[in-house]
Design an enzyme around this catalytic site. Structure first.
Site, short mmCIF file in Angstrom:
data_model
loop_
_atom_site.label_atom_id
_atom_site.label_comp_id
_atom_site.label_asym_id
_atom_site.label_seq_id
_atom_site.Cartn_x
_atom_site.Cartn_y
_atom_site.Cartn_z
N HIS A 1 -4.72 -9.69 -7.17
CA HIS A 1 -3.57 -9.58 -6.27
C HIS A 1 -3.61 -10.58 -5.13
CE1 HIS A 1 -2.71 -6.09 -8.56
NE2 HIS A 1 -3.84 -5.55 -8.22
N LYS B 1 4.98 -1.12 6.08
CA LYS B 1 5.68 -1.38 4.81
C LYS B 1 6.68 -0.27 4.51
CE LYS B 1 3.02 -4.87 4.68
NZ LYS B 1 3.50 -5.97 5.52
N GLU C 1 3.84 2.30 -4.70
CA GLU C 1 5.06 1.74 -5.29
C GLU C 1 4.95 1.78 -6.80
OE1 GLU C 1 5.65 -2.26 -4.11
OE2 GLU C 1 6.44 -1.73 -2.13
N ARG D 1 4.93 -14.10 9.82
CA ARG D 1 4.06 -15.18 10.35
C ARG D 1 4.13 -16.35 9.39
NH1 ARG D 1 0.94 -14.88 5.63
NH2 ARG D 1 0.40 -12.74 5.16
#
Lengths: 167, 501, 501, 167
Positions: free
Chosen positions: C235, C116, C200, C294
């Site tokens: 989440h 990431k 983040e 994917r």
């Protein structure tokens, strides 16, 4: 475990191991062909079978004379017998002599086209049974004489019930 | 808009109509005969009313009992589904008199189209081509033979009040007329309460193509394209698709065909959903066959290529709304195909196979739809039509739609009764069907000439033998499969408990 | 084109991939752990190979065993599904070395997007907006606290190798950092075999919007529109739809969003199907979140509005075929919405509820699709993700799609285990959800403030009491429901039979 | 047939007729409200109920303390008792004294955060069980002392198995 199996009328000799505790594939020998099969019950009368890596699924229902087994869209009539147990005077009964005609499905007798004592030809229509709004004519399997008609016009019949006896 | 809709039907179509009502936030009333107390349509409805014994004549065909049910529940509209009272003008009229909206065309349009002979006259007048035949019901065999001599053999005998293949018989010669007429009349009487039968010239190698139309009550009519319904057995459709692979190749034929359908609807002063059926010969000439003044069994294929919900459109039209769509809004995309799954044994000449559904695994996944009135543990009654489900697939192309259906059929399992699932696996693997080269005689020919599928037959047989042997060893009861003994054990427990109380 | 495809996955996605392969006439190989011998994907495949014990690390995550299975069966391509090895660059590389085509992007594209932190750097360079955060994995709590001070609280801790909500933890203050970091690292290690976690800035009231892209191996990239995935719990997405009701109102936002997605894919040298995820704040500003390299769980909603089969497109692309479609061919129609049905008890804080599925009635009918890896009689294992099915509905409008889903949920019955079906019935009746006014915090708020549905509650209670009493009287065993006793009777019979042999 | 029914903890008195041979709706009286109900079994634990014309469907599963019944998307916890039979010292056991914490679902113990004899607060995390890749922290229901931990870290547990005793 030695078994005698009739597949669509053809006799086959099968030797199939018992299921193991650990769930290993079971050794078998079918008409001389040896192999291992992983046979798993996945529901009532439903089996998943691995022959090596090849996957098969079998659905088993009670049939007219043993099991009706569907694999890969094909239907097989299979009768299994344990040869150690007494055979119960099995399968094909005498084809000569009186023949009982039975209702192929539940329904209503809408028409009886013959009478007791009447001489009939092979293929002649004898009786009409209605189910699900379809009329189904039962024909005589042989030339002979109508011996008995144990049902009445307008009456309900269940599957397998004797409609008529021809001798 | 209505508040509460009574569905004067049973089975998959009643369930399907209830689903749309529910989505439109309309309350639903099911009606049921004694054979149907636990049927799926009763389970899905908000309210349910018993309307009599199992025979349809005393329940689903009883106008009085159905209107009583509407009154007692305060339903303000009735959806008739297909079959039963759906094409009964007297019923539509009785609804009107009772102040309950009939979701369908007017009684007069039903009557006009319901008499096949009058409909033929009307179509001839409107310039829509019809098959040569008699305009009046046949009185007796002698009259029928005379008419057939004039028209030329082979001829088709058809129930004047009928539809759906019931009361239809082919006669290839004068000798065959008496038996065929008697059978057709008896079936017509049983199915529609009207023994009247008329005659048409039998088109050799015909295709059955029909056009779905939608008409509002303000004079607007549009069509939703054609459906190919040539795959028939005993004059009963078994597989339908849209577009027709036969018409698809000829845009100008489609143009004339759909225009004729709209003319037919307009000539009859038609409103609501309807279907104009045509026979098409090998030269792409088409003849008006009949108009079905109700929702068709095979409507899902049209829904899928248009994105519409035809039941929703029917309800809106009946509520007086104008059509929301113009002809140019209808842009069908892809191919949809439907298999009618019947409770019949394809290995025993399609004998009806009612009984307990001991196990039900329905396919699902991308672009697969099943409309069904069945559920596991339900007993398919002997009293009604053997249609238990419709399996539909959609794909961008016909080839892919066939492949999808094939896969879905492989995953479809109905235990306890026999069904036509295996039959469709054979048809969908047949090269002639896949190439689109078939007519209404295809299935009979295919049945005669088909070879047993030998693809992997040895492996399948081996697996079948092993499974049967394992099954035999695990329960030791060759005469009763486990599921049946379970089901009966369950029933037995219930009975015992009732006695114990 | 390939001849035989190995599916390196399990559950609903393995079943779904097998269905497409079957339609394309490609042979299939399933792999299964000891917990999955009787799983649906094994039942559907042409061949199946055991690859180890239940823990995924020793089976579905074992590159070696999966490549052995491909070799022994002669598979020439591998579809990784989602999860497990689907975003593992080493696996994609090992496939290439073994001469087996990996159906997905190149190992280098996976690696780029799989980290990431590196993906963020790449996106920043390509001009795609990103959420402020760390570019490197966090070493310890102290470093994390320092970084958070710089970025500003609240912050989100995320697994660097992750996706799907696993290994994600929110921290609102410095005190919460150590515990949140430990949990995130442990979950990341368990789920992905890599404990690396980065940070983040947490966007307040964010929406999760993602764009599906398709890229061939010849440099062409198109997008298939966006999906709205803001309905999340812990989440984890629970409901997805397309189009996004939030983006739908702003065509110019969609324009920029989809353009950014295509830029992202091009910057990564991406091929095959992929999804670019964005966070969107209340001002419609969007930030690159991650790219999923994917097939996505929620791909069916995109399929339905475009008419495509994404697995078919993936296979074609992997076989080297150019895209058959240009951007202008993609004209999404209508609205599609998906509910993820989990084996979790919504009445017990969503505790996992594995176990025997004693009864399964799945909805069907117009515009309803169910993708599932479950069947009646199957035992949901404790070892894997609790997703047992995806229920999808399509309709011309969002309002109708919601109504359809509501009806389908009513007909959906899974006996023996607890599922989230009832939870969705509540959400889909909520006015805020129906108006499209929700963000990723919606479900947590809704759970806190929802009132019990009192619609018809008294009647429902009465019916429930009567059914329970009748059930009690009919079997006299209040502690065990009939279906469970039946299932155990069946198992018992099987065991007894085995002992008897 | 008089029955005592607890619905979500609230006691109700019900009198429900036996099923009749002819399948007529059964008379009932529930907390003084009288009516007739046509109750039909349509599957294992599945019932179709008609109250007048109104249709309901109930799905019954074994619950923690009786039945879990779903009607119209709502779930009810219902315990039914025949008051003529001896009550088996039912329901709510002593809430004071030692509290056994049980595994809410089958899974693996991934972490034990306390030791035997340790003093814990109400709400304190004690043990973490993993199932289906989700970590579930079991918290102390009260302040007290950890009396026993009959499980091991890394071990598998079944639903209902005692993980820990707090007194």
């Amino acid at each position: 475990m030695k078994l005698t199996v009739h597949v669509n009328g053809v006799e086959r000799q099968l030797d199939l191991d018992k299921p193991s505790e650990s769930g290993e594939p079971r050794a078998f020998s079918l008409e001389g062909i040896e192999g291992h099969a992983d046979i798993q019950a996945i529901g009532p009368g439903m089996y998943s079978i691995l022959l090596g890596a090849r996957c098969f699924e079998a659905k088993i229902e009670k049939g007219d004379n043993g099991y009706s087994v569907v694999v890969g869209g094909q239907r097989f009539d299979i009768a299994v017998r344990d040869p150690r147990k007494l055979s119960r005077g099995s399968a094909a009964a005498a084809e000569t002599g009186p023949r009982k005609l039975t209702a192929p499905m539940p329904g209503k007798v809408v028409r009886i086209m013959v009478e007791e004592g009447q001489v009939v030809e092979s293929g002649q229509g004898l009786i009409v049974v209605e189910a699900m709004k379809m009329l189904n004519e039962i024909k005589s399997p042989k030339a002979g004489v109508v011996k008995a008609i144990p049902v009445k016009q307008g009456g309900s019949v269940s599957a397998g019930q004797v409609l008529l006896v021809v001798e | 808009m209505f508040r509460k809709i009574l569905i004067a039907n049973r089975g998959e179509i009643a369930a399907r109509i209830i689903r749309t009502c529910r989505e439109m936030d309309l309350a639903t009333v099911a009606v049921f005969s004694e054979a149907d107390r636990t049927a799926l349509h009763v389970r899905l409805a908000d309210e349910a009313v018993a309307i009599g014994p199992a025979p349809a004549a005393q329940s689903y065909l009883s106008i009085e009992r159905i209107l009583d049910a509407a009154r007692s529940t305060g339903a303000d509209a009735i959806h008739p589904g297909y079959g039963f009272l759906s094409e009964n003008a007297a019923f539509a009229g009785a609804c009107k008199s009772a102040g309950v909206k009939f979701i369908g065309p007017s009684a007069s349009a039903i009557e006009l189209m319901g008499s096949k002979t009058r409909a033929r006259q009307l179509m001839q007048a409107a310039g829509v081509p019809v098959v040569p035949g008699t305009s009046e019901p046949l009185a007796d065999a002698a009259q029928a033979q005379a008419a057939a001599n004039e028209i030329g053999y082979p001829v088709m005998l058809k129930a004047a009040a009928g539809g759906g293949g019931k009361g239809m018989r082919l006669a290839a010669s004068a000798e065959e007329i008496p038996a065929a007429l008697e059978r057709a009349q008896q079936e017509a009487l049983n199915a529609f309460g009207d023994a009247a039968v008329y005659m048409e010239k039998a088109i050799v190698g015909p295709r059955h193509v029909e056009v779905q139309i939608l008409a509002d009550e303000h004079g607007s009519v549009i069509h939703l394209g054609e459906r190919e319904c040539s795959l028939q057995r005993r004059h009963q459709k078994v597989l339908e698709e849209t577009p027709s692979p036969w018409v698809e190749q000829r845009p100008e034929v489609r143009q004339r065909l759909t225009a004729a359908a709209i003319e037919a609807a307009q000539a009859a002063g038609y409103s609501n959903a309807g279907t104009v059926e045509f026979l098409m010969d090998s030269g792409h000439n088409f003849y008006f066959l009949e108009m079905n003044t109700r929702l068709q069994v095979e409507h899902p294929v049209t829904e899928w290529v248009t994105g519409l919900d035809l039941v929703r459109e029917q309800i809106r039209i009946a509520a007086g709304e104008p059509l929301r769509l113009q002809q140019s809004d209808i842009r069908p995309h892809g191919c949809a195909m439907e298999c009618r799954i019947y409770a019949e044994d394809p290995y025993k000449n399609y004998l009806p196979s009612p009984g307990l559904i001991s196990r039900l695994d329905r396919p699902s996944g991308p672009y697969i739809r099943v409309d069904s009135g069945a559920y596991e543990g339900w007993t398919v009654p002997i009293d009604y039509d053997p249609l238990i489900a419709k399996l539909v697939a959609w794909a961008p192309t016909r080839e892919e739609a066939i492949a999808r259906l094939r896969g879905a059929l492989r995953e479809y399992h109905v235990g306890g009764i026999k069904t036509t699932i295996g039959f469709f696996q054979g048809v969908l693997a047949d090269p002639d069907f896949c190439s689109g080269a078939f007519d209404t005689g295809y299935i009979e020919r295919w049945q005669r000439t088909r070879k047993a599928d030998s693809n992997g037959a040895a492996e399948h047989e081996q697996a079948a033998v092993l499974a049967a042997a394992a099954h035999f060893l695990s329960n030791g009861r060759p005469k009763e499969s486990r599921q049946q003994s379970e089901a009966s054990a369950w029933k037995l427990a219930g009975r015992r408990a009732m006695l114990r109380e």
